[in-house]
Design a protein around this motif. Structure first.
Motif, PDB file in Angstrom:
ATOM      1  N   LEU A   1       7.668 -12.891  32.842  1.00  0.00           N
ATOM      2  CA  LEU A   1       7.177 -14.165  32.427  1.00  0.00           C
ATOM      3  C   LEU A   1       5.689 -14.172  31.952  1.00  0.00           C
ATOM      4  O   LEU A   1       5.266 -15.065  31.303  1.00  0.00           O
ATOM      5  CB  LEU A   1       7.685 -15.179  33.673  1.00  0.00           C
ATOM      6  CG  LEU A   1       8.781 -15.407  33.900  1.00  0.00           C
ATOM      7  CD1 LEU A   1       9.036 -16.115  34.977  1.00  0.00           C
ATOM      8  CD2 LEU A   1       9.700 -16.173  32.694  1.00  0.00           C
ATOM      9  N   HIS A   2       4.815 -13.451  32.656  1.00  0.00           N
ATOM     10  CA  HIS A   2       3.561 -13.372  32.374  1.00  0.00           C
ATOM     11  C   HIS A   2       3.224 -12.937  30.962  1.00  0.00           C
ATOM     12  O   HIS A   2       2.309 -13.472  30.035  1.00  0.00           O
ATOM     13  CB  HIS A   2       2.665 -12.744  33.507  1.00  0.00           C
ATOM     14  CG  HIS A   2       1.224 -12.692  32.972  1.00  0.00           C
ATOM     15  ND1 HIS A   2       0.463 -13.619  33.608  1.00  0.00           N
ATOM     16  CD2 HIS A   2       0.456 -11.498  32.477  1.00  0.00           C
ATOM     17  CE1 HIS A   2      -0.904 -13.333  33.180  1.00  0.00           C
ATOM     18  NE2 HIS A   2      -0.755 -11.932  32.763  1.00  0.00           N
ATOM     19  N   ALA A   3       3.855 -11.911  30.638  1.00  0.00           N
ATOM     20  CA  ALA A   3       3.916 -11.224  29.325  1.00  0.00           C
ATOM     21  C   ALA A   3       4.224 -12.167  28.162  1.00  0.00           C
ATOM     22  O   ALA A   3       3.751 -12.020  27.025  1.00  0.00           O
ATOM     23  CB  ALA A   3       4.755 -10.063  29.324  1.00  0.00           C
ATOM     24  N   HIS A   4       4.988 -13.021  28.430  1.00  0.00           N
ATOM     25  CA  HIS A   4       5.671 -14.075  27.516  1.00  0.00           C
ATOM     26  C   HIS A   4       4.854 -14.976  27.087  1.00  0.00           C
ATOM     27  O   HIS A   4       4.805 -15.565  26.062  1.00  0.00           O
ATOM     28  CB  HIS A   4       6.946 -14.753  27.919  1.00  0.00           C
ATOM     29  CG  HIS A   4       8.143 -13.640  28.066  1.00  0.00           C
ATOM     30  ND1 HIS A   4       9.252 -14.117  28.965  1.00  0.00           N
ATOM     31  CD2 HIS A   4       8.312 -12.396  27.938  1.00  0.00           C
ATOM     32  CE1 HIS A   4      10.199 -13.154  29.120  1.00  0.00           C
ATOM     33  NE2 HIS A   4       9.581 -12.041  28.478  1.00  0.00           N
ATOM     34  N   GLN A   5       3.611 -15.263  27.918  1.00  0.00           N
ATOM     35  CA  GLN A   5       2.621 -16.374  27.728  1.00  0.00           C
ATOM     36  C   GLN A   5       3.368 -17.666  27.358  1.00  0.00           C
ATOM     37  O   GLN A   5       2.591 -18.362  26.485  1.00  0.00           O
ATOM     38  CB  GLN A   5       1.817 -15.715  26.709  1.00  0.00           C
ATOM     39  CG  GLN A   5       1.162 -14.239  26.982  1.00  0.00           C
ATOM     40  CD  GLN A   5       0.210 -13.885  25.845  1.00  0.00           C
ATOM     41  OE1 GLN A   5       0.203 -14.688  24.942  1.00  0.00           O
ATOM     42  NE2 GLN A   5      -0.514 -12.819  25.954  1.00  0.00           N
ATOM     43  N   VAL A   6       4.289 -18.171  28.178  1.00  0.00           N
ATOM     44  CA  VAL A   6       4.695 -19.516  27.657  1.00  0.00           C
ATOM     45  C   VAL A   6       4.534 -20.337  28.985  1.00  0.00           C
ATOM     46  O   VAL A   6       3.822 -21.640  28.706  1.00  0.00           O
ATOM     47  CB  VAL A   6       6.157 -19.620  27.556  1.00  0.00           C
ATOM     48  CG1 VAL A   6       6.812 -20.865  27.628  1.00  0.00           C
ATOM     49  CG2 VAL A   6       6.736 -18.641  26.271  1.00  0.00           C
ATOM     50  N   LEU A   7       4.705 -19.960  30.264  1.00  0.00           N
ATOM     51  CA  LEU A   7       4.185 -20.768  31.382  1.00  0.00           C
ATOM     52  C   LEU A   7       2.920 -20.484  31.627  1.00  0.00           C
ATOM     53  O   LEU A   7       2.134 -19.527  31.613  1.00  0.00           O
ATOM     54  CB  LEU A   7       5.166 -20.270  32.550  1.00  0.00           C
ATOM     55  CG  LEU A   7       6.690 -20.349  32.212  1.00  0.00           C
ATOM     56  CD1 LEU A   7       7.506 -19.844  33.241  1.00  0.00           C
ATOM     57  CD2 LEU A   7       7.010 -21.820  31.779  1.00  0.00           C
ATOM     58  N   PRO A   8       2.150 -21.656  32.493  1.00  0.00           N
ATOM     59  CA  PRO A   8       0.847 -21.153  32.851  1.00  0.00           C
ATOM     60  C   PRO A   8       1.030 -20.138  34.102  1.00  0.00           C
ATOM     61  O   PRO A   8       1.971 -19.893  34.654  1.00  0.00           O
ATOM     62  CB  PRO A   8       0.521 -22.749  33.598  1.00  0.00           C
ATOM     63  CG  PRO A   8       1.505 -23.679  32.796  1.00  0.00           C
ATOM     64  CD  PRO A   8       2.806 -22.995  32.438  1.00  0.00           C
ATOM     65  N   SER A   9      -0.119 -19.574  34.087  1.00  0.00           N
ATOM     66  CA  SER A   9      -0.374 -18.276  34.916  1.00  0.00           C
ATOM     67  C   SER A   9       0.141 -18.619  36.475  1.00  0.00           C
ATOM     68  O   SER A   9       0.602 -17.949  37.272  1.00  0.00           O
ATOM     69  CB  SER A   9      -1.628 -17.713  34.914  1.00  0.00           C
ATOM     70  OG  SER A   9      -1.790 -17.082  33.717  1.00  0.00           O
ATOM     71  N   GLY A  10      -0.288 -20.015  36.868  1.00  0.00           N
ATOM     72  CA  GLY A  10      -0.008 -20.185  38.295  1.00  0.00           C
ATOM     73  C   GLY A  10       1.234 -20.538  38.534  1.00  0.00           C
ATOM     74  O   GLY A  10       1.647 -20.631  39.896  1.00  0.00           O
ATOM     75  N   SER A  11       2.252 -20.971  37.771  1.00  0.00           N
ATOM     76  CA  SER A  11       3.454 -21.357  37.864  1.00  0.00           C
ATOM     77  C   SER A  11       4.271 -20.154  37.514  1.00  0.00           C
ATOM     78  O   SER A  11       5.682 -20.157  37.800  1.00  0.00           O
ATOM     79  CB  SER A  11       3.972 -22.495  37.038  1.00  0.00           C
ATOM     80  OG  SER A  11       3.641 -22.303  35.396  1.00  0.00           O
TER      81      SER A  11
ATOM     82  N   ARG B   1       4.952 -17.187  39.165  1.00  0.00           N
ATOM     83  CA  ARG B   1       5.715 -16.718  40.416  1.00  0.00           C
ATOM     84  C   ARG B   1       6.907 -17.891  40.845  1.00  0.00           C
ATOM     85  O   ARG B   1       7.937 -17.565  41.389  1.00  0.00           O
ATOM     86  CB  ARG B   1       4.687 -16.238  41.511  1.00  0.00           C
ATOM     87  CG  ARG B   1       5.374 -15.475  42.677  1.00  0.00           C
ATOM     88  CD  ARG B   1       4.409 -14.701  43.337  1.00  0.00           C
ATOM     89  NE  ARG B   1       3.782 -13.681  42.501  1.00  0.00           N
ATOM     90  CZ  ARG B   1       4.382 -12.636  42.299  1.00  0.00           C
ATOM     91  NH1 ARG B   1       5.752 -12.331  42.904  1.00  0.00           N
ATOM     92  NH2 ARG B   1       3.997 -11.597  41.615  1.00  0.00           N
ATOM     93  N   THR B   2       6.344 -19.131  40.982  1.00  0.00           N
ATOM     94  CA  THR B   2       7.301 -20.132  41.265  1.00  0.00           C
ATOM     95  C   THR B   2       8.373 -20.103  40.350  1.00  0.00           C
ATOM     96  O   THR B   2       9.556 -20.320  40.908  1.00  0.00           O
ATOM     97  CB  THR B   2       6.510 -21.381  41.200  1.00  0.00           C
ATOM     98  OG1 THR B   2       5.529 -21.408  42.076  1.00  0.00           O
ATOM     99  CG2 THR B   2       7.348 -22.725  41.702  1.00  0.00           C
ATOM    100  N   ALA B   3       8.201 -19.981  38.903  1.00  0.00           N
ATOM    101  CA  ALA B   3       9.331 -19.865  38.393  1.00  0.00           C
ATOM    102  C   ALA B   3      10.355 -18.782  38.705  1.00  0.00           C
ATOM    103  O   ALA B   3      11.543 -19.077  38.529  1.00  0.00           O
ATOM    104  CB  ALA B   3       9.022 -20.117  36.931  1.00  0.00           C
ATOM    105  N   ALA B   4       9.819 -17.483  38.708  1.00  0.00           N
ATOM    106  CA  ALA B   4      10.590 -16.414  38.932  1.00  0.00           C
ATOM    107  C   ALA B   4      11.211 -16.492  40.226  1.00  0.00           C
ATOM    108  O   ALA B   4      12.548 -16.391  40.128  1.00  0.00           O
ATOM    109  CB  ALA B   4       9.599 -15.231  39.208  1.00  0.00           C
ATOM    110  N   VAL B   5      10.679 -17.246  41.374  1.00  0.00           N
ATOM    111  CA  VAL B   5      11.481 -17.615  42.631  1.00  0.00           C
ATOM    112  C   VAL B   5      12.539 -18.518  42.524  1.00  0.00           C
ATOM    113  O   VAL B   5      13.664 -18.480  42.814  1.00  0.00           O
ATOM    114  CB  VAL B   5      10.372 -17.823  43.848  1.00  0.00           C
ATOM    115  CG1 VAL B   5      11.353 -18.450  44.794  1.00  0.00           C
ATOM    116  CG2 VAL B   5       9.439 -16.849  43.950  1.00  0.00           C
TER     117      VAL B   5
END
Length: 201
Positions: free
Chosen positions: A35-45, A47-51
């Motif tokens: 998700l971080h590599a996709h650069q779509v979601l804000p960095s702060g969210s 890990r929350t999205a993954a969980v």
């Protein structure tokens, strides 16, 4: 026939949820890194999205299994409908990432499989399976076990569908990256000397 299709579709979806949830739990850093590599979601969210994704897959898996064990027609319909929306969200997200020119790993398994259109196809197909199962459950009721032969046949069909869909992106990636067969270099010919004879030293 309707009962068989509903049961096979339900089994396929539940096995896909099991594979996805197990992959995320066995490699907790895989999905956040993707998700971080996709650069779509804000960095702060990220890990929350993954969980949230992992928890949703696990809860839907448990809910679907419970609905089958208790023969809850309504519960199964709700689980399959929500699962269809989840997989449709996966398809839309991956399509957006690819259309925007971004890349990175898929994040859907233990392997570092790159994101591709086949990941989108798989998600869309699983969404269609879940929607079909939810729709057919309304006509056929909660899938029943039936006879031993019917149970084995349905289980094998669900396992085959789930295996084919889950391994589709990896199989197509391996096919695309397979090296081309080596071609033999042309054998050089010696120039002809005057008179048409082959030149020799």
């Amino acid at each position: 026939m309707t009962t068989f299709l509903a049961t096979a579709a339900t089994g396929t979806v539940l096995l896909a949820l099991l594979a996805g949830c197990a992959g995320h739990l066995s490699r907790p850093s895989g999905l956040p890194n993707a998700l971080h590599a996709h650069q779509v979601l804000p960095s702060g969210s990220v890990r929350t999205a993954a969980v949230a994704v992992t928890a949703a897959e696990g809860l839907l898996l448990v809910g679907g299994a419970a609905a089958l064990l208790t023969a809850s027609r309504t519960g199964l319909g709700v689980v399959l409908t929500v699962t269809a929306l989840l997989f449709a969200g996966y398809a839309g997200y991956t399509r957006h990432v690819l259309a925007s020119g971004r890349g990175g790993p898929c994040g859907c398994a233990r392997s570092d499989l790159p994101l591709s259109g086949w990941v989108t196809v798989r998600a869309a197909a699983l969404a269609a399976f879940a929607a079909t199962g939810a729709l057919l459950a309304g006509f056929a009721g909660t899938p029943q076990t039936g006879s031993g032969a019917q149970t084995v046949t349905t289980a094998l069909a669900a396992a085959a569908f789930a295996l084919l869909l889950w391994t589709l992106p990896a199989a197509m990636h391996d096919r695309g990256t397979r090296p081309a067969p080596a071609t033999s270099a042309p054998v050089p010919t010696r120039p002809l000397a005057a008179g048409g004879r082959t030149w020799t030293s």
